[in-house]
Write an enzyme that holds these catalytic residues in place. Structure first.
Site, PDB file in Angstrom:
ATOM      1  N   TYR A  15       0.811  -1.218   0.000  1.00 32.52           N
ATOM      2  CA  TYR A  15       0.000   0.000   0.000  1.00 32.52           C
ATOM      3  C   TYR A  15       0.842   1.264   0.000  1.00 32.52           C
ATOM      4  O   TYR A  15       0.319   2.367   0.070  1.00 32.52           O
ATOM      5  CB  TYR A  15      -0.920  -0.002   1.228  1.00 32.52           C
ATOM      6  CG  TYR A  15      -0.163  -0.284   2.515  1.00 32.52           C
ATOM      7  CD1 TYR A  15       0.488   0.735   3.197  1.00 32.52           C
ATOM      8  CD2 TYR A  15      -0.061  -1.583   3.009  1.00 32.52           C
ATOM      9  CE1 TYR A  15       1.201   0.476   4.344  1.00 32.52           C
ATOM     10  CE2 TYR A  15       0.651  -1.852   4.158  1.00 32.52           C
ATOM     11  CZ  TYR A  15       1.279  -0.824   4.822  1.00 32.52           C
ATOM     12  OH  TYR A  15       2.003  -1.090   5.956  1.00 32.52           O
ATOM     13  N   GLY A  16       2.140   1.118  -0.093  1.00 30.59           N
ATOM     14  CA  GLY A  16       3.040   2.267  -0.084  1.00 30.59           C
ATOM     15  C   GLY A  16       3.943   2.232  -1.301  1.00 30.59           C
ATOM     16  O   GLY A  16       3.494   1.977  -2.419  1.00 30.59           O
ATOM     17  N   PHE A  18       5.957   0.081  -2.282  1.00 35.42           N
ATOM     18  CA  PHE A  18       6.042  -1.220  -2.953  1.00 35.42           C
ATOM     19  C   PHE A  18       4.949  -1.418  -3.993  1.00 35.42           C
ATOM     20  O   PHE A  18       4.930  -2.422  -4.693  1.00 35.42           O
ATOM     21  CB  PHE A  18       6.011  -2.366  -1.945  1.00 35.42           C
ATOM     22  CG  PHE A  18       7.235  -2.453  -1.075  1.00 35.42           C
ATOM     23  CD1 PHE A  18       8.379  -1.740  -1.350  1.00 35.42           C
ATOM     24  CD2 PHE A  18       7.236  -3.274   0.032  1.00 35.42           C
ATOM     25  CE1 PHE A  18       9.499  -1.817  -0.540  1.00 35.42           C
ATOM     26  CE2 PHE A  18       8.350  -3.373   0.849  1.00 35.42           C
ATOM     27  CZ  PHE A  18       9.487  -2.642   0.564  1.00 35.42           C
ATOM     28  N   GLN A  19       4.028  -0.461  -4.132  1.00 38.76           N
ATOM     29  CA  GLN A  19       3.053  -0.516  -5.221  1.00 38.76           C
ATOM     30  C   GLN A  19       3.727  -0.249  -6.561  1.00 38.76           C
ATOM     31  O   GLN A  19       3.200  -0.603  -7.604  1.00 38.76           O
ATOM     32  CB  GLN A  19       1.958   0.541  -5.031  1.00 38.76           C
ATOM     33  CG  GLN A  19       1.070   0.321  -3.844  1.00 38.76           C
ATOM     34  CD  GLN A  19       0.041   1.427  -3.762  1.00 38.76           C
ATOM     35  OE1 GLN A  19      -0.980   1.377  -4.435  1.00 38.76           O
ATOM     36  NE2 GLN A  19       0.322   2.444  -2.955  1.00 38.76           N
ATOM     37  N   ASP A  20       4.877   0.390  -6.531  1.00 34.10           N
ATOM     38  CA  ASP A  20       5.561   0.788  -7.755  1.00 34.10           C
ATOM     39  C   ASP A  20       6.357  -0.387  -8.324  1.00 34.10           C
ATOM     40  O   ASP A  20       7.225  -0.929  -7.633  1.00 34.10           O
ATOM     41  CB  ASP A  20       6.498   1.965  -7.459  1.00 34.10           C
ATOM     42  CG  ASP A  20       7.031   2.579  -8.723  1.00 34.10           C
ATOM     43  OD1 ASP A  20       7.947   1.973  -9.327  1.00 34.10           O
ATOM     44  OD2 ASP A  20       6.537   3.640  -9.122  1.00 34.10           O
ATOM     45  N   GLU A  83      10.822  -4.392   5.878  1.00 33.67           N
ATOM     46  CA  GLU A  83       9.783  -3.796   6.727  1.00 33.67           C
ATOM     47  C   GLU A  83      10.267  -3.649   8.163  1.00 33.67           C
ATOM     48  O   GLU A  83       9.834  -2.752   8.866  1.00 33.67           O
ATOM     49  CB  GLU A  83       8.494  -4.617   6.675  1.00 33.67           C
ATOM     50  CG  GLU A  83       7.833  -4.624   5.309  1.00 33.67           C
ATOM     51  CD  GLU A  83       7.325  -3.271   4.847  1.00 33.67           C
ATOM     52  OE1 GLU A  83       7.596  -2.244   5.491  1.00 33.67           O
ATOM     53  OE2 GLU A  83       6.640  -3.236   3.820  1.00 33.67           O
TER      54      GLU A  83
END
EC number: 2.3.2.-
Length: 165
Positions: A15-16, A18-20, A83
């Site tokens: 949702y941050g 790492f969506q890219d 994380e």
């Protein structure tokens, strides 16, 4: 020798940053299938002084993000390491946006639900515009360090992803 666990595949809601796909490609050394999804019952927040967001349970909340499909156990361990110890990997239920299918997936929830550093809504488009380049450069360095025998610790990872640097 391969264990059956190392062959297990996981679906991970992100949702941050790492969506890219570019970030994920650096992290996993490949780009898995990525599908848009919604996570009900959570809220995403910015974190003061950090380039990445967090999520915490919220009865009326909803978080839009992506699901990384078919993540290997080794790749999941890489995500765990990045994380760090401020997040807990949990299993949650998401809804795919392409076909409304409900799925159980892994995600990373912020442990300190009352963290005073949480504020406002984190914006993916703003992150891409302002921080993506630095983020990718930093992660390339981290992944190179991880390949060396000494490696780089989890504490070092979170410190290099501060807004004030």
């Amino acid at each position: 020798m391969c264990s059956s666990d190392s062959l297990q595949l996981h679906n991970v809601f992100v949702y941050g940053s790492f969506q890219d796909p570019d970030v994920i490609n650096v992290m996993l050394d490949r780009t898995p299938e990525i599908v848009s999804a919604t996570l009900p019952g959570f809220q995403r927040f910015r974190l003061k002084g950090r380039l990445y967001p967090c999520i915490v349970p919220s009865e009326k909340g909803e978080v839009h993000g992506k699901v990384l499909m078919g993540v290997t156990s080794d790749e999941l361990e890489n995500l765990d390491a990045v994380e760090g110890n401020e997040y807990e990997r949990v299993t949650v239920g998401i809804v795919r946006e392409d076909n409304s299918e409900k799925m159980a997936v892994k995600t990373y929830m912020w442990i300190n639900k009352a963290d005073p550093d949480m504020f406002g809504e984190w914006n993916f488009e703003e992150w891409k515009r302002l921080h993506k380049k630095k983020f990718i450069e930093t992660f390339k360095k981290i992944m190179e360090c991880k390949k060396k025998p000494q490696g780089q610790g989890n504490d070092d990872i979170s410190h290099v992803l501060r807004e004030d640097q």
